[in-house]
Design a protein around this motif. Sequence first.
Motif, PDB file in Angstrom:
ATOM      1  N   ARG A 106      57.720  33.133   2.866  1.00 27.44           N
ATOM      2  CA  ARG A 106      58.455  32.253   1.950  1.00 27.44           C
ATOM      3  C   ARG A 106      58.308  32.648   0.497  1.00 27.44           C
ATOM      4  O   ARG A 106      59.109  32.266  -0.341  1.00 27.44           O
ATOM      5  CB  ARG A 106      57.972  30.814   2.129  1.00 27.44           C
ATOM      6  N   PHE A 126      62.045  44.810   0.235  1.00 29.70           N
ATOM      7  CA  PHE A 126      62.568  43.496   0.613  1.00 29.70           C
ATOM      8  C   PHE A 126      64.086  43.416   0.449  1.00 29.70           C
ATOM      9  O   PHE A 126      64.724  42.521   0.974  1.00 29.70           O
ATOM     10  CB  PHE A 126      61.861  42.398  -0.195  1.00 29.70           C
ATOM     11  N   LEU A 127      64.620  44.354  -0.291  1.00 27.34           N
ATOM     12  CA  LEU A 127      66.076  44.434  -0.435  1.00 27.34           C
ATOM     13  C   LEU A 127      66.687  45.096   0.795  1.00 27.34           C
ATOM     14  O   LEU A 127      67.744  44.708   1.274  1.00 27.34           O
ATOM     15  CB  LEU A 127      66.412  45.254  -1.694  1.00 27.34           C
ATOM     16  N   TYR A 130      65.983  44.269   6.768  1.00 29.70           N
ATOM     17  CA  TYR A 130      66.777  43.129   7.194  1.00 29.70           C
ATOM     18  C   TYR A 130      65.963  41.991   7.788  1.00 29.70           C
ATOM     19  O   TYR A 130      66.425  40.875   7.897  1.00 29.70           O
ATOM     20  CB  TYR A 130      67.862  43.573   8.179  1.00 29.70           C
ATOM     21  N   ARG A 133      63.528  37.645   4.429  1.00 31.11           N
ATOM     22  CA  ARG A 133      64.464  36.584   4.023  1.00 31.11           C
ATOM     23  C   ARG A 133      65.181  36.986   2.736  1.00 31.11           C
ATOM     24  O   ARG A 133      64.558  37.471   1.798  1.00 31.11           O
ATOM     25  CB  ARG A 133      63.695  35.292   3.736  1.00 31.11           C
ATOM     26  N   THR A 134      66.471  36.740   2.714  1.00 32.35           N
ATOM     27  CA  THR A 134      67.248  36.997   1.508  1.00 32.35           C
ATOM     28  C   THR A 134      66.811  36.061   0.389  1.00 32.35           C
ATOM     29  O   THR A 134      66.873  36.395  -0.777  1.00 32.35           O
ATOM     30  CB  THR A 134      68.740  36.761   1.820  1.00 32.35           C
ATOM     31  N   ASP A 135      66.393  34.862   0.786  1.00 32.15           N
ATOM     32  CA  ASP A 135      66.046  33.855  -0.218  1.00 32.15           C
ATOM     33  C   ASP A 135      64.534  33.646  -0.347  1.00 32.15           C
ATOM     34  O   ASP A 135      64.091  32.567  -0.734  1.00 32.15           O
ATOM     35  CB  ASP A 135      66.747  32.530   0.098  1.00 32.15           C
ATOM     36  N   LEU A 181      64.994  35.937  -3.994  1.00 33.25           N
ATOM     37  CA  LEU A 181      65.082  37.396  -4.144  1.00 33.25           C
ATOM     38  C   LEU A 181      66.483  37.869  -4.534  1.00 33.25           C
ATOM     39  O   LEU A 181      66.642  38.689  -5.435  1.00 33.25           O
ATOM     40  CB  LEU A 181      64.659  38.067  -2.831  1.00 33.25           C
ATOM     41  N   TYR A 182      67.515  37.318  -3.876  1.00 30.09           N
ATOM     42  CA  TYR A 182      68.862  37.834  -4.128  1.00 30.09           C
ATOM     43  C   TYR A 182      69.299  37.573  -5.573  1.00 30.09           C
ATOM     44  O   TYR A 182      69.979  38.385  -6.190  1.00 30.09           O
ATOM     45  CB  TYR A 182      69.867  37.266  -3.115  1.00 30.09           C
ATOM     46  N   LYS A 183      68.858  36.436  -6.127  1.00 32.76           N
ATOM     47  CA  LYS A 183      69.230  36.127  -7.509  1.00 32.76           C
ATOM     48  C   LYS A 183      68.489  37.055  -8.469  1.00 32.76           C
ATOM     49  O   LYS A 183      69.041  37.517  -9.460  1.00 32.76           O
ATOM     50  CB  LYS A 183      68.861  34.675  -7.845  1.00 32.76           C
ATOM     51  N   ILE A 185      67.349  40.090  -7.857  1.00 33.19           N
ATOM     52  CA  ILE A 185      67.898  41.451  -7.787  1.00 33.19           C
ATOM     53  C   ILE A 185      69.257  41.514  -8.474  1.00 33.19           C
ATOM     54  O   ILE A 185      69.581  42.468  -9.177  1.00 33.19           O
ATOM     55  CB  ILE A 185      67.964  41.939  -6.326  1.00 33.19           C
ATOM     56  N   ASN A 186      70.034  40.468  -8.312  1.00 30.22           N
ATOM     57  CA  ASN A 186      71.331  40.394  -8.970  1.00 30.22           C
ATOM     58  C   ASN A 186      71.166  40.488 -10.486  1.00 30.22           C
ATOM     59  O   ASN A 186      71.891  41.223 -11.163  1.00 30.22           O
ATOM     60  CB  ASN A 186      72.007  39.080  -8.581  1.00 30.22           C
ATOM     61  N   SER A 189      69.726  43.920 -11.723  1.00 28.24           N
ATOM     62  CA  SER A 189      70.671  45.035 -11.573  1.00 28.24           C
ATOM     63  C   SER A 189      71.702  45.078 -12.684  1.00 28.24           C
ATOM     64  O   SER A 189      72.354  46.097 -12.887  1.00 28.24           O
ATOM     65  CB  SER A 189      71.419  44.923 -10.238  1.00 28.24           C
TER      66      SER A 189
END
Lengths: 385, 370
Positions: A106, A126-127, A130, A133-135, A181-183, A185-186, A189
Amino acid sequence: MSAKSILKLLVLTVLILILCACSFVEIVEIDDRLIITALGIDVTDEGYEVTVQALNTSSGGSGNSSSQSSGSQATQHFSVSGETVGDALLQIYTKTGFKPLYSQARILVLGKRAAEEKLSQSIDFFLREYATRTDILLAVSLSTAKEVVSASFGDSVIGAKELENAVKSGEYTSKSVTVPLYKFINLISGETDCAYCPVIGVEKNEFSDNMIAFVYGTALFYDNTLQTVINDEDTLGLMLLTNLAGGASIPVETQGGTYTLGIVSGKTKIKPTIKENTALFDITTTLKCDIVEYENADFSVISEEDIEIIKKNALEIIGKRLEQTLKISFYANNCDICRFGKILMLKDSDFYNKYISRGNFADKIQYSLDIEISVRRVGKESLFA
Amino acid sequence: MTSSGKISSAQLFCILFVCRVVALFTYMTPETKNAETVNSVLLSIFFVLFQLIFAVPVFTVIKKDNSQGIIGAAKKSSALFSKIISLIYCCAFIFAAGISVSRFELFVSTVMFPGAEISFFIALLLAASLFAVFRGIQAIGRSSAVILFAVGISTVFITLSVVKEFQYTNLLPVFMNGLAPLAESSFYSATRTMELISIMIIAPEVTGRLRSGFIKWLIAFGAVAAVLFTCTDGILGAYGAKQLFQLYSLTLIAKFSIFERLDDLITGSWVLCTLLKTAFYCLIAAKCIEQGFGKKPTKLFHTGISAAVFTVFLLTSGTVVTFSEIIGSDIISGLYIAVAVLIPLAVFFSAKLSGKKRRKEENLCQQNQS
């Protein structure tokens, strides 16, 4: 049974199997799994040290020499090293004999050195993997990630849950940003964007031998490295400017006493205007508030005049806080938390390419702050006597 | 469904929508080099425009009462010509079915069960689709409505649960790199749309208006694609562009109340879509032979088609890179133009020429008789 019936039964079985997509993939018993709940990444002179917190699924506890656990503990901890994060994580299998399961992790904590020196390298695994978790939530420790992830919060307590709760407390206090994580990395980047995540730490609970997790401020990243850490108050500013603010309380002093203004919701709109070689941003923050407390001597009611005074004082306090946040993050550290650069990229790509894309564009940006506060509710009764 | 063994145009476009939607869901980022820098709404609009252009020759060979498809039209000029064409289209649909299965296999073995060997699972999927082929077009048409409903509900549910994360600052400028990448990406998508070609084959099995149905289908699909890709861009931003299956990544962050990891909900429906798509393409491949050679395909022939699809799958799956190189090559675009534009035009003009010739001969006969 006729051949047709057998065929129908076979097709039905196939359809059920397809729906479940089972039996064709490797099945690992839960006892043979290392259910990872939190990960910490530290950069060392030799490479990376990854600290893993996992659920203690074995009934008798793990007797493995590389772990800190006992049968009664809910979690166990492992520390593995490698040249890369992926390489280090592979060692878990060889060290424990269990197959790691990342999907339940988590929170990912980065040590200070990892955040400063090898940010993208530390989170790249983690990117791409698969099974993670993306989040998964991201946080930075200003000491080592190992210290945070391996902290003991009590025998029956899952440490990752404590760390997650500490980070998510910002949803009610606006003192901690919740960044999946996705936010992250966004944001990292983006050419001009600034990524941010909470700074997490642990300290000894004064009432027991266990530790408690707490968040103190926000780490700001730009150009793939940790730039600065802002405090709780500036974190509120950041959350208001980025529409992340949930609840927060602001004490407002007046001559009649101190009011506690509870922010129920906040919304910020940023509109750009380009004039010659400067971009002007109109930042409008609209806040809905409650007055949750009126600290005075005689439980007196709040008059309409009081409300106006509270609003006026609150505007001043919040205005200063937002300006301070922008000053520290954007003007002093080049961390574009409001995404001015991206907004300009969408608005006028020529202006963006000419002035912004090269970075260090603070001198090209001017802003005006406009704050609107509406007081929604002032206690249960006797609003305006 | 009709009593004559045909399906209605609504059922056909339900099937085609399911076929296209599963391609959208399992669309892979490395397939095109520029798609991630292109505005999703414009991409969808350009896709629709390209499809409308390709539809012109397709609908010239279909009779207004749907009694004749491309193979029927080719028969008017030459029996041999129609046989050759039927073989070409049969191969095209076997290849399309194989590619569809490969795409699904890569999706399952990459993100659902990383590293898993699922060839046996694919063989079972083909066996199930073979059963659907045996049941005929009506069974496929009926099930498509149910599957479309399930996919629609799950997609709407997941989109609504993530839409609060939308940030317009995650989007890219409309013409960031000019018109060329937009045209390239939309042309790429349009030249991988076998549904348009399938209409030329299946037309005699359909009742109802195909032209208006096709336009409605195209607009509906364009709108769905625009909404889904805009949501993906606005929510995942640059992170999405780094992911292999962008729409799947979107489902991973979907949460609703106590329910997390809603990806299972949607991937379950994607399996059904792939099953239906494979069955439909296999059936179309068989129909090509039926129409070209005038013989009703036997069960053994259908099994042979499924085996051919499995062979294509084995040849094209391998890795994401191999698959992307095959599917993303210009040869595929060229072949699509040949089967969607050039062959229908050739059939149309040859039918016109042979018609003129026939009329001339008839006139000559009448003059001789008089």
